[in-house]
Design an enzyme around this catalytic site. Sequence first.
Site, PDB file in Angstrom:
ATOM      1  N   LYS A   1       0.839  -1.211   0.000  1.00 33.90           N
ATOM      2  CA  LYS A   1       0.000   0.000   0.000  1.00 33.90           C
ATOM      3  C   LYS A   1       0.872   1.258   0.000  1.00 33.90           C
ATOM      4  O   LYS A   1       0.645   2.175  -0.789  1.00 33.90           O
ATOM      5  CB  LYS A   1      -0.867  -0.001   1.252  1.00 33.90           C
ATOM      6  CG  LYS A   1      -1.522   1.337   1.574  1.00 33.90           C
ATOM      7  CD  LYS A   1      -2.419   1.285   2.784  1.00 33.90           C
ATOM      8  CE  LYS A   1      -1.718   1.552   4.070  1.00 33.90           C
ATOM      9  NZ  LYS A   1      -1.458   2.954   4.414  1.00 33.90           N
TER      10      LYS A   1
ATOM     11  N   ILE B   1       8.249   6.850  16.640  1.00 34.99           N
ATOM     12  CA  ILE B   1       7.897   7.562  15.397  1.00 34.99           C
ATOM     13  C   ILE B   1       6.647   8.416  15.576  1.00 34.99           C
ATOM     14  O   ILE B   1       6.628   9.589  15.222  1.00 34.99           O
ATOM     15  CB  ILE B   1       7.675   6.544  14.233  1.00 34.99           C
ATOM     16  CG1 ILE B   1       8.881   5.605  14.094  1.00 34.99           C
ATOM     17  CG2 ILE B   1       7.362   7.274  12.936  1.00 34.99           C
ATOM     18  CD1 ILE B   1      10.161   6.276  13.636  1.00 34.99           C
TER      19      ILE B   1
ATOM     20  N   ARG C   1      -8.609  -0.366   4.890  1.00 37.08           N
ATOM     21  CA  ARG C   1      -7.711   0.602   4.247  1.00 37.08           C
ATOM     22  C   ARG C   1      -6.430  -0.079   3.798  1.00 37.08           C
ATOM     23  O   ARG C   1      -5.843   0.295   2.804  1.00 37.08           O
ATOM     24  CB  ARG C   1      -7.354   1.722   5.209  1.00 37.08           C
ATOM     25  CG  ARG C   1      -8.562   2.421   5.789  1.00 37.08           C
ATOM     26  CD  ARG C   1      -8.169   3.687   6.443  1.00 37.08           C
ATOM     27  NE  ARG C   1      -7.514   4.567   5.469  1.00 37.08           N
ATOM     28  CZ  ARG C   1      -7.540   5.868   5.560  1.00 37.08           C
ATOM     29  NH1 ARG C   1      -8.153   6.442   6.556  1.00 37.08           N
ATOM     30  NH2 ARG C   1      -6.945   6.609   4.666  1.00 37.08           N
TER      31      ARG C   1
HETATM   32  C1  EPZ Z   1       4.345   6.791   6.135  1.00 34.51           C
HETATM   33  O1  EPZ Z   1       3.607   7.830   6.753  1.00 34.51           O
HETATM   34  C2  EPZ Z   1       3.396   5.605   6.067  1.00 34.51           C
HETATM   35  N1  EPZ Z   1       2.225   5.953   5.252  1.00 34.51           N
HETATM   36  C3  EPZ Z   1       2.957   5.207   7.480  1.00 34.51           C
HETATM   37  O2  EPZ Z   1       2.142   4.062   7.375  1.00 34.51           O
HETATM   38  C4  EPZ Z   1       4.201   4.850   8.289  1.00 34.51           C
HETATM   39  O3  EPZ Z   1       3.820   4.535   9.604  1.00 34.51           O
HETATM   40  C5  EPZ Z   1       5.162   6.046   8.295  1.00 34.51           C
HETATM   41  O4  EPZ Z   1       5.488   6.417   6.928  1.00 34.51           O
HETATM   42  C6  EPZ Z   1       6.461   5.733   9.018  1.00 34.51           C
HETATM   43  O5  EPZ Z   1       7.071   4.615   8.432  1.00 34.51           O
HETATM   44  C7  EPZ Z   1       2.359   5.964   3.892  1.00 34.51           C
HETATM   45  O6  EPZ Z   1       3.422   5.688   3.351  1.00 34.51           O
HETATM   46  C8  EPZ Z   1       1.139   6.320   3.107  1.00 34.51           C
HETATM   47  P1  EPZ Z   1       6.532  10.095   8.219  1.00 34.51           P
HETATM   48  P2  EPZ Z   1       4.206   9.345   6.778  1.00 34.51           P
HETATM   49  O7  EPZ Z   1       6.442  11.352   7.415  1.00 34.51           O
HETATM   50  O8  EPZ Z   1       4.918   9.601   5.506  1.00 34.51           O
HETATM   51  C9  EPZ Z   1       6.334  13.458  11.517  1.00 34.51           C
HETATM   52  C10 EPZ Z   1       0.255   2.739   7.733  1.00 34.51           C
HETATM   53  O9  EPZ Z   1      -0.194   2.204   8.736  1.00 34.51           O
HETATM   54  N2  EPZ Z   1       6.165  14.394  10.398  1.00 34.51           N
HETATM   55  O10 EPZ Z   1       7.730   9.202   8.058  1.00 34.51           O
HETATM   56  O11 EPZ Z   1       3.098  10.237   7.179  1.00 34.51           O
HETATM   57  C11 EPZ Z   1       5.146  12.510  11.674  1.00 34.51           C
HETATM   58  O12 EPZ Z   1       4.121  13.124  12.443  1.00 34.51           O
HETATM   59  C12 EPZ Z   1       0.774   4.165   7.790  1.00 34.51           C
HETATM   60  O13 EPZ Z   1       0.339   2.208   6.595  1.00 34.51           O
HETATM   61  C13 EPZ Z   1       6.291  15.752  10.659  1.00 34.51           C
HETATM   62  O14 EPZ Z   1       6.541  16.174  11.786  1.00 34.51           O
HETATM   63  O15 EPZ Z   1       5.241   9.205   7.985  1.00 34.51           O
HETATM   64  C14 EPZ Z   1       5.759  11.328  12.379  1.00 34.51           C
HETATM   65  O16 EPZ Z   1       5.817  11.588  13.767  1.00 34.51           O
HETATM   66  C15 EPZ Z   1       0.612   4.751   9.181  1.00 34.51           C
HETATM   67  N3  EPZ Z   1       6.112  16.635   9.631  1.00 34.51           N
HETATM   68  C16 EPZ Z   1       7.191  11.277  11.809  1.00 34.51           C
HETATM   69  O17 EPZ Z   1       7.433  12.578  11.232  1.00 34.51           O
HETATM   70  C17 EPZ Z   1       5.844  16.231   8.352  1.00 34.51           C
HETATM   71  O18 EPZ Z   1       5.718  17.065   7.437  1.00 34.51           O
HETATM   72  C18 EPZ Z   1       7.348  10.247  10.704  1.00 34.51           C
HETATM   73  O19 EPZ Z   1       6.331  10.491   9.758  1.00 34.51           O
HETATM   74  C19 EPZ Z   1       5.720  14.834   8.106  1.00 34.51           C
HETATM   75  C20 EPZ Z   1       5.887  13.937   9.149  1.00 34.51           C
END
Ligand code: EPZ
Length: 417
Positions: A25, A330, A400
């Site tokens: 996904k 995370i 999802r």
């Molecule tokens: C991706 O989310 C995945 N989703 C998530 O999977 C996964 O848990 C996550 O990466 C970590 O591996 C998709 O790929 C669609 P991040 P993403 O940006 O990109 C913070 C699932 O269950 N952050 O690596 O949103 C954020 O809040 C989902 O399939 C900021 O602060 O994750 C988090 O604490 C859940 N500012 C950390 O960074 C930003 O602009 C890591 O988030 C973006 C993120």
Amino acid sequence: MNSFDKLIIKGKKKLFGEVNISGAKNSALPLMAASILINNDYELNNVPNLLDTKIMIKLLKSLGVKTQVSKGNIKFLSPPLIHVAPEKLVNTMRASILILAPLLQSRKHAVVPLPGGCAIGTRPIDLHIDVVKKLGANIELRDGFLSAKLPEVGFRGCQIKFPKVSVGATECAIMASVLAQGTTELINAAREPEIVDLGNCMIKAGAKISGLGESKIIIEGVQKLNPTTFSVIPDRIEAGSFAIAASITGGEVNIKEIRYSDLETFLNKLKLTGTKVIYGQNEVKIIGSNKLKSVNISTEPHPGFPTDLQAQFMSLMCLADGKSIINENIFENRFQHVPELKKMGARIMVVNNTASVMGLESLKGANVKATDLRASMSLIIAALAAEGITNVFELEHLKRGYENIEDKLSNLGAEIS
Ligand code: EPZ
């Protein structure tokens, strides 16, 4: 799926047999957003049939992208005509933010509603905004909408240092720089296999990218991307979820289409619980033991222990011998499954981002509700091993991210309906 739907699971059934893992996904979603960059004749194979991929198709269609969908194959036939993403769709799926950079590159203008938070945290997009700003976009945030504009010349390459590792922001930067003027250097980039998949697809379409999978990625902008066909990698999180289900039920399951290197840290931790992990060519055989050892985990960006398998691993530790410590580094609120596991008798104490799990002889079936996608799977996993019947409610989360989960589990001998 309406919210009255539920899964009924009769526990204590060992899982046996073979399961084929679907396409990832979290690789399919950015690869679909990248269709905006490859104007036509772009084809994806092995796309999982999920609520999230359906929403992404609707979103692209609403922008004017023509698509042809047949089972796991999607053909993208035309560029977008509109630069405003519909609020309803963006609010149902956070990953919609992935269209920001491609839409800017294609239309030089993008209006995207700010995605809401979700159960696992506020999910900000500040890093995405920083990326497109640094590469030349003008951003305006106005009553819940993000309005971005690019000069006619498009994105201009530069060095981007990420203050924290972000999967989505790294994907945003790659999609913003493949057609930019000049070279872009990403420092502290995320290394997830899904990012490597996106980059490999761009390279196949003519992009110039080096360092995929490392924390420093260099992208040299090219004039255009060519028609290409690409196949989505298998879903390592689905594979890990099935490995834990096999382990907790003491069964023996062969998981096909799994790439060992995508799950090395997780599989090493699983082995420490006493579970046998036997590697084959693109497959892994999991043999559960009847005595589970407690193991500590800390979630980290790849290649560390994936946050998306934390909830599932916690269910396993509920039945391990002794105490295990689970650190979630995370997301700030990814223990929503704890109160539900406690309804099944689990002994878990949470302090800030650390959960201490005291292993038990057994869990009891109960009525539980899913709060987010991966929590749903952790409750199903616990139910498979619990005594008696468990009813899992709020299944819209599950749909999802897991394709045909009931069929796959019942084919392995689970009593689920
Ligand atoms: C991706 O989310 C995945 N989703 C998530 O999977 C996964 O848990 C996550 O990466 C970590 O591996 C998709 O790929 C669609 P991040 P993403 O940006 O990109 C913070 C699932 O269950 N952050 O690596 O949103 C954020 O809040 C989902 O399939 C900021 O602060 O994750 C988090 O604490 C859940 N500012 C950390 O960074 C930003 O602009 C890591 O988030 C973006 C993120």
